[in-house]
Design an enzyme around this catalytic site. Structure first.
Site, PDB file in Angstrom:
ATOM      1  N   ASP A 155      93.557  69.846  83.727  1.00  0.00           N
ATOM      2  CA  ASP A 155      92.298  70.590  83.617  1.00  0.00           C
ATOM      3  C   ASP A 155      91.673  70.854  84.976  1.00  0.00           C
ATOM      4  O   ASP A 155      91.317  71.990  85.302  1.00  0.00           O
ATOM      5  CB  ASP A 155      91.279  69.825  82.753  1.00  0.00           C
ATOM      6  CG  ASP A 155      91.715  69.735  81.301  1.00  0.00           C
ATOM      7  OD1 ASP A 155      92.932  69.615  81.054  1.00  0.00           O
ATOM      8  OD2 ASP A 155      90.839  69.770  80.427  1.00  0.00           O
ATOM      9  N   ARG A 196      79.901  58.303  83.993  1.00  0.00           N
ATOM     10  CA  ARG A 196      79.503  59.647  84.391  1.00  0.00           C
ATOM     11  C   ARG A 196      78.351  59.676  85.399  1.00  0.00           C
ATOM     12  O   ARG A 196      78.404  60.428  86.370  1.00  0.00           O
ATOM     13  CB  ARG A 196      79.176  60.504  83.154  1.00  0.00           C
ATOM     14  CG  ARG A 196      80.375  60.677  82.217  1.00  0.00           C
ATOM     15  CD  ARG A 196      81.552  61.349  82.923  1.00  0.00           C
ATOM     16  NE  ARG A 196      82.740  61.448  82.080  1.00  0.00           N
ATOM     17  CZ  ARG A 196      83.764  60.610  82.117  1.00  0.00           C
ATOM     18  NH1 ARG A 196      83.769  59.587  82.961  1.00  0.00           N
ATOM     19  NH2 ARG A 196      84.813  60.776  81.335  1.00  0.00           N
ATOM     20  N   ASP A 211      80.265  64.401  77.909  1.00  0.00           N
ATOM     21  CA  ASP A 211      80.358  64.166  79.351  1.00  0.00           C
ATOM     22  C   ASP A 211      79.650  65.243  80.175  1.00  0.00           C
ATOM     23  O   ASP A 211      79.034  64.950  81.187  1.00  0.00           O
ATOM     24  CB  ASP A 211      81.825  64.025  79.772  1.00  0.00           C
ATOM     25  CG  ASP A 211      82.444  62.740  79.233  1.00  0.00           C
ATOM     26  OD1 ASP A 211      81.701  61.751  79.106  1.00  0.00           O
ATOM     27  OD2 ASP A 211      83.650  62.728  78.942  1.00  0.00           O
ATOM     28  N   SER A 255      93.607  63.455  74.932  1.00  0.00           N
ATOM     29  CA  SER A 255      92.523  63.507  75.909  1.00  0.00           C
ATOM     30  C   SER A 255      92.129  62.068  76.211  1.00  0.00           C
ATOM     31  O   SER A 255      91.564  61.377  75.358  1.00  0.00           O
ATOM     32  CB  SER A 255      91.337  64.284  75.347  1.00  0.00           C
ATOM     33  OG  SER A 255      90.237  64.120  76.219  1.00  0.00           O
TER      34      SER A 255
HETATM   35  N1  ARG Z   1      83.549  59.876  73.011  1.00  0.00           N
HETATM   36  C1  ARG Z   1      83.379  59.037  74.154  1.00  0.00           C
HETATM   37  C2  ARG Z   1      82.048  59.255  74.813  1.00  0.00           C
HETATM   38  O1  ARG Z   1      81.444  60.278  74.583  1.00  0.00           O
HETATM   39  C3  ARG Z   1      84.525  59.183  75.132  1.00  0.00           C
HETATM   40  C4  ARG Z   1      84.610  60.489  75.850  1.00  0.00           C
HETATM   41  C5  ARG Z   1      85.720  60.423  76.817  1.00  0.00           C
HETATM   42  N2  ARG Z   1      86.060  61.638  77.446  1.00  0.00           N
HETATM   43  C6  ARG Z   1      87.260  62.204  77.338  1.00  0.00           C
HETATM   44  N3  ARG Z   1      87.524  63.186  78.119  1.00  0.00           N
HETATM   45  N4  ARG Z   1      88.171  61.773  76.499  1.00  0.00           N
HETATM   46  O2  ARG Z   1      81.587  58.416  75.542  1.00  0.00           O
END
Ligand code: ARG
Length: 403
Positions: free
Chosen positions: A16, A96, A125, A179
């Site tokens: 990505d 993040r 995110d 992912s």
């Molecule tokens: N669903 C989780 C969160 O919002 C994990 C997100 C992780 N990101 C990813 N690109 N898989 O904290």
């Protein structure tokens, strides 16, 4: 489109962000600085440098943030015993704001007017990155290519990659990867077959924990030492925050501790299903609750538990750098002054159970609680009055109801 002079991209070197790098260079025709954070994702970061170099990036930043991640983000969160929706240890959510902080720092240093990230328009995110940037430097613009370009699926992404000769990764089985987001606190896996919550997750999604069924038949006893709310040692050995979490990840992973198959409510509005592995974090949550159980006053502990879901939701929703999170943090940190001592846990086939706890600051009094004779003056008759007064309104209520 507003003219952008220089962009700092949060860059992993994966598919990505490699495509995003190309797209930014083509779309904005400006210099792109890449920033790759080592958060303990357990991946080689040098390939990211080589890939960025190949794409003509002159300013490549690869920074080891492991200690800062654990000491300034994971541990403060752990002091709160934070869990989102009762189960999720927030492993991605808490990373993040740290990445955003460094994106902003580099942008200021190199005089960039924008930062860019590879989070999609459906995920949490993007919100976390951008709210953090807003809170840290409102003058910096955020570019989110996933919301701007007309690539709409992973399939189209692969096609774009092929057109631009960007290698498309596959997992060990030659399939498109899930992912995945990994750091020292957790690995999260989403997408593909996991998108059907009625389907059992395949074994190969798990990366850092063994199946509890296959974990050793002999339990392992470990100790975790705490000072003022933060873990400082494992099995009597003092360790830095990142080293300590790494050690517990190893121990927990071997015993199948910290697996979670969860359907959660995203801030953006939809439900999503993910697999989480948080071995060290799961041990630390149990251990921290263990040490708090003897060192915190009842009302203090209960107040913490009341605000915890609110605090966890703030982190999940991306409000780490917000005044209300800082206010709650001050309350939580204040409560930890005497949360010191040692907790013993048993790791066994997926569980991390506290089996003993001790503290020089303990509020626990065996002499007070004992079923045997005690030296501490405790008048059992006081309990009678205590119950009589607490029952007063219940007796009135029951009488009125005609019971
Ligand atoms: N669903 C989780 C969160 O919002 C994990 C997100 C992780 N990101 C990813 N690109 N898989 O904290």
């Amino acid at each position: 489109m507003t003219k952008i002079e220089k962009i700092v991209l949060s860059y992993s070197g994966g598919l990505d962000t490699s495509i995003i790098l190309k797209w930014l260079q083509e779309t904005y025709g400006c210099e792109v600085v890449t920033f790759t954070a080592d958060l303990g994702q357990g991946e080689e970061l040098e390939p990211a440098r080589a890939k960025a170099e190949m794409s003509g990036v002159k300013d490549i930043r690869i920074v080891d943030l492991r200690e800062e991640f654990v000491s300034d983000f994971v541990f403060p969160m752990l002091r709160a015993n934070a869990l989102y929706e009762g189960q999720y240890l927030l492993g991605s959510s808490i990373a993040r704001p740290l990445i955003a902080k460094h994106l902003v720092g580099i942008a200021r240093e190199v005089g960039a007017d924008a930062v860019a990230h590879g989070a999609t328009g459906k995920c949490n995110d993007q919100i976390r990155f951008e709210l953090a940037v807003n809170a840290l430097d409102p003058s910096i613009k955020v570019i989110a290519p996933w919301r701007q370009w007309n690539i709409r699926s992973r399939l189209q992404l692969s096609e774009y990659a092929e057109k631009h000769r960007i290698p498309v990764p596959s997992d060990k089985r030659g399939e498109a990867p899930f992912s995945i987001d990994a750091n020292l606190l957790h690995t999260s896996t989403e997408g593909k077959s996991l998108e059907n919550p009625a389907e059992v997750a395949p074994d190969h999604v798990y990366q850092r924990t063994v199946d509890p069924v296959d974990a050793p038949d002999t339990p392992e006893i470990i100790t975790v030492g705490f000072e003022r709310g933060d873990p400082v040692s494992v099995n009597g050995k003092a360790m830095t925050p990142a080293a300590l979490l790494t050690e517990l990840n190893g121990l927990g992973g071997r015993h199948g501790v910290g697996r979670l198959d969860l359907v959660e409510n995203r801030f953006i509005g939809m439900k999503s299903r993910g697999i989480y592995e948080t071995p060290g974090g799961t041990i630390l949550l149990a251990a921290h609750r263990g040490i708090e159980s003897i060192t915190l006053d009842r009302a203090a502990a209960h107040l913490k538990d009341e605000i915890m879901p609110r605090y966890a939701e703030l982190i999940y929703n991306g409000f780490w750098f917000a005044p209300e999170r800082e206010m709650l943090q001050a309350l939580i940190d204040h409560s930890q002054a005497f949360v010191s001592g040692e907790v013993t846990l048993r790791l066994y086939k997926g569980s991390a159970s506290v089996i003993s706890r001790a503290s020089p600051c303990s509020l626990y009094s065996a002499d007070l609680v004992t079923f045997e004779e005690s030296t501490i003056a405790f008048d059992h008759h006081d309990a009678e009055g205590f119950i009589r007064l607490n029952g007063l309104r219940l007796r009135s209520w029951a009488a009125r109801n005609g019971r």
